[in-house]
Design a protein around this motif. Sequence first.
Motif, PDB file in Angstrom:
ATOM      1  N   THR A 125       0.934  -1.212   0.024  1.00  0.00           N
ATOM      2  CA  THR A 125      -0.062   0.103  -0.012  1.00  0.00           C
ATOM      3  C   THR A 125       0.777   1.304  -0.032  1.00  0.00           C
ATOM      4  O   THR A 125       2.034   1.225   0.303  1.00  0.00           O
ATOM      5  CB  THR A 125      -0.928   0.047   1.060  1.00  0.00           C
ATOM      6  OG1 THR A 125       0.034  -0.004   2.321  1.00  0.00           O
ATOM      7  CG2 THR A 125      -1.664  -1.153   1.395  1.00  0.00           C
ATOM      8  N   ALA A 126       0.235   2.412  -0.288  1.00  0.00           N
ATOM      9  CA  ALA A 126       1.134   3.688  -0.374  1.00  0.00           C
ATOM     10  C   ALA A 126       1.242   3.955   1.152  1.00  0.00           C
ATOM     11  O   ALA A 126       2.599   4.473   1.325  1.00  0.00           O
ATOM     12  CB  ALA A 126       0.097   4.827  -0.871  1.00  0.00           C
ATOM     13  N   ASP A 127       0.712   3.624   2.156  1.00  0.00           N
ATOM     14  CA  ASP A 127       0.903   3.760   3.532  1.00  0.00           C
ATOM     15  C   ASP A 127       2.417   2.971   3.881  1.00  0.00           C
ATOM     16  O   ASP A 127       3.407   3.568   4.435  1.00  0.00           O
ATOM     17  CB  ASP A 127      -0.070   3.379   4.495  1.00  0.00           C
ATOM     18  CG  ASP A 127      -1.169   4.514   4.662  1.00  0.00           C
ATOM     19  OD1 ASP A 127      -0.844   5.566   4.569  1.00  0.00           O
ATOM     20  OD2 ASP A 127      -2.239   3.857   5.019  1.00  0.00           O
ATOM     21  N   GLU A 128       2.255   1.781   3.582  1.00  0.00           N
ATOM     22  CA  GLU A 128       3.490   0.986   3.691  1.00  0.00           C
ATOM     23  C   GLU A 128       4.868   1.459   3.005  1.00  0.00           C
ATOM     24  O   GLU A 128       5.737   1.563   3.496  1.00  0.00           O
ATOM     25  CB  GLU A 128       3.219  -0.472   3.093  1.00  0.00           C
ATOM     26  CG  GLU A 128       2.515  -1.226   3.918  1.00  0.00           C
ATOM     27  CD  GLU A 128       1.851  -2.595   3.484  1.00  0.00           C
ATOM     28  OE1 GLU A 128       1.581  -3.499   4.204  1.00  0.00           O
ATOM     29  OE2 GLU A 128       1.742  -2.699   2.130  1.00  0.00           O
ATOM     30  N   MET A 129       4.574   1.854   1.788  1.00  0.00           N
ATOM     31  CA  MET A 129       5.705   2.559   1.015  1.00  0.00           C
ATOM     32  C   MET A 129       6.236   3.858   1.731  1.00  0.00           C
ATOM     33  O   MET A 129       7.407   4.177   1.855  1.00  0.00           O
ATOM     34  CB  MET A 129       5.289   2.756  -0.496  1.00  0.00           C
ATOM     35  CG  MET A 129       5.339   1.543  -1.257  1.00  0.00           C
ATOM     36  SD  MET A 129       6.861   0.561  -1.261  1.00  0.00           S
ATOM     37  CE  MET A 129       7.829   1.782  -2.392  1.00  0.00           C
ATOM     38  N   GLN A 130       5.449   4.683   2.075  1.00  0.00           N
ATOM     39  CA  GLN A 130       5.599   6.155   2.838  1.00  0.00           C
ATOM     40  C   GLN A 130       6.375   5.608   4.161  1.00  0.00           C
ATOM     41  O   GLN A 130       7.352   6.506   4.316  1.00  0.00           O
ATOM     42  CB  GLN A 130       4.289   6.721   2.885  1.00  0.00           C
ATOM     43  CG  GLN A 130       4.735   8.303   3.630  1.00  0.00           C
ATOM     44  CD  GLN A 130       5.356   9.090   2.541  1.00  0.00           C
ATOM     45  OE1 GLN A 130       4.951   9.149   1.460  1.00  0.00           O
ATOM     46  NE2 GLN A 130       6.505   9.711   3.224  1.00  0.00           N
ATOM     47  N   GLU A 131       5.824   4.765   4.950  1.00  0.00           N
ATOM     48  CA  GLU A 131       6.589   4.445   6.032  1.00  0.00           C
ATOM     49  C   GLU A 131       7.957   3.630   5.909  1.00  0.00           C
ATOM     50  O   GLU A 131       8.734   4.274   6.518  1.00  0.00           O
ATOM     51  CB  GLU A 131       5.941   3.244   6.884  1.00  0.00           C
ATOM     52  CG  GLU A 131       6.412   2.907   8.212  1.00  0.00           C
ATOM     53  CD  GLU A 131       5.406   1.652   8.816  1.00  0.00           C
ATOM     54  OE1 GLU A 131       6.006   0.759   9.362  1.00  0.00           O
ATOM     55  OE2 GLU A 131       4.204   2.003   8.716  1.00  0.00           O
ATOM     56  N   LEU A 132       8.398   3.123   4.868  1.00  0.00           N
ATOM     57  CA  LEU A 132       9.610   2.672   4.348  1.00  0.00           C
ATOM     58  C   LEU A 132      10.326   3.839   3.997  1.00  0.00           C
ATOM     59  O   LEU A 132      11.598   4.145   4.159  1.00  0.00           O
ATOM     60  CB  LEU A 132       9.561   1.640   3.092  1.00  0.00           C
ATOM     61  CG  LEU A 132       8.993   0.408   3.541  1.00  0.00           C
ATOM     62  CD1 LEU A 132       8.704  -0.462   2.064  1.00  0.00           C
ATOM     63  CD2 LEU A 132       9.877  -0.544   4.497  1.00  0.00           C
ATOM     64  N   LYS A 133       9.822   4.922   3.368  1.00  0.00           N
ATOM     65  CA  LYS A 133      10.720   5.914   2.840  1.00  0.00           C
ATOM     66  C   LYS A 133      11.060   6.916   4.146  1.00  0.00           C
ATOM     67  O   LYS A 133      12.046   7.253   4.159  1.00  0.00           O
ATOM     68  CB  LYS A 133       9.673   6.885   1.853  1.00  0.00           C
ATOM     69  CG  LYS A 133      10.344   8.106   1.339  1.00  0.00           C
ATOM     70  CD  LYS A 133       9.658   8.882   0.212  1.00  0.00           C
ATOM     71  CE  LYS A 133      10.246  10.180  -0.162  1.00  0.00           C
ATOM     72  NZ  LYS A 133       9.525  11.124  -0.734  1.00  0.00           N
ATOM     73  N   ASP A 134      10.036   7.203   4.816  1.00  0.00           N
ATOM     74  CA  ASP A 134      10.293   8.027   5.924  1.00  0.00           C
ATOM     75  C   ASP A 134      11.338   7.331   6.948  1.00  0.00           C
ATOM     76  O   ASP A 134      12.049   8.097   7.733  1.00  0.00           O
ATOM     77  CB  ASP A 134       8.802   8.015   6.946  1.00  0.00           C
ATOM     78  CG  ASP A 134       7.880   8.983   6.262  1.00  0.00           C
ATOM     79  OD1 ASP A 134       8.312   9.535   5.112  1.00  0.00           O
ATOM     80  OD2 ASP A 134       6.753   8.920   6.663  1.00  0.00           O
TER      81      ASP A 134
END
Length: 197
Positions: A125-134
Amino acid sequence: WYECNGKNAVFQAVGGGMSSGSKESRKTISQIKGENLGNAEKPDYFTIRAWVTYFKHDGTWNYPANPETKKKVIAHGDSWFDESTQQTIDRCERRYVMNLSCSDFTGSHWFSAFNDQGTCLLGKTADEMQELKDSAHPDYEATWQASVFKPYVLKVRAKAETWQDETRVKCTIMEVKPVDWREGATEIRNLIREFGL
């Protein structure tokens, strides 16, 4: 053959849509421009078999949204403000808004994809990807890289849009399916039989 004639040959796509009974026609990427797809009053819908070759992810690839309305929200301290409903919410949901390049044997083209399609293409999900990026996790970049050069059958909507007095055909991916090689082989076998070969 390729050196003499093949590299300049124009290929005609043959075949049906995403599955039996589908009304979308199968196209190649070169046919998007060659047949002026998307330039009519109504959008054109078609399918392509293509490989994702690049995800543009150095800029905006997601947006924070209200989980109920799917509308963009703005950070407001420790909460989020939804201008469409004039409500403050505690938690947002990230949603994909991506640009990606896809290729087939005739060329490449830029496409847009949104949340459901992005989740299918990346497997996160985009939430999962944003968490990885952050968190600067190495899986962030690895996920983008692992998701390229995979074949898909893509249902596409092509429609001309004008922005700043410039008209361009925007191709949006509406549906993503992995290539079903058995179905593809059956389709080719049936086409060969139709031609009496």
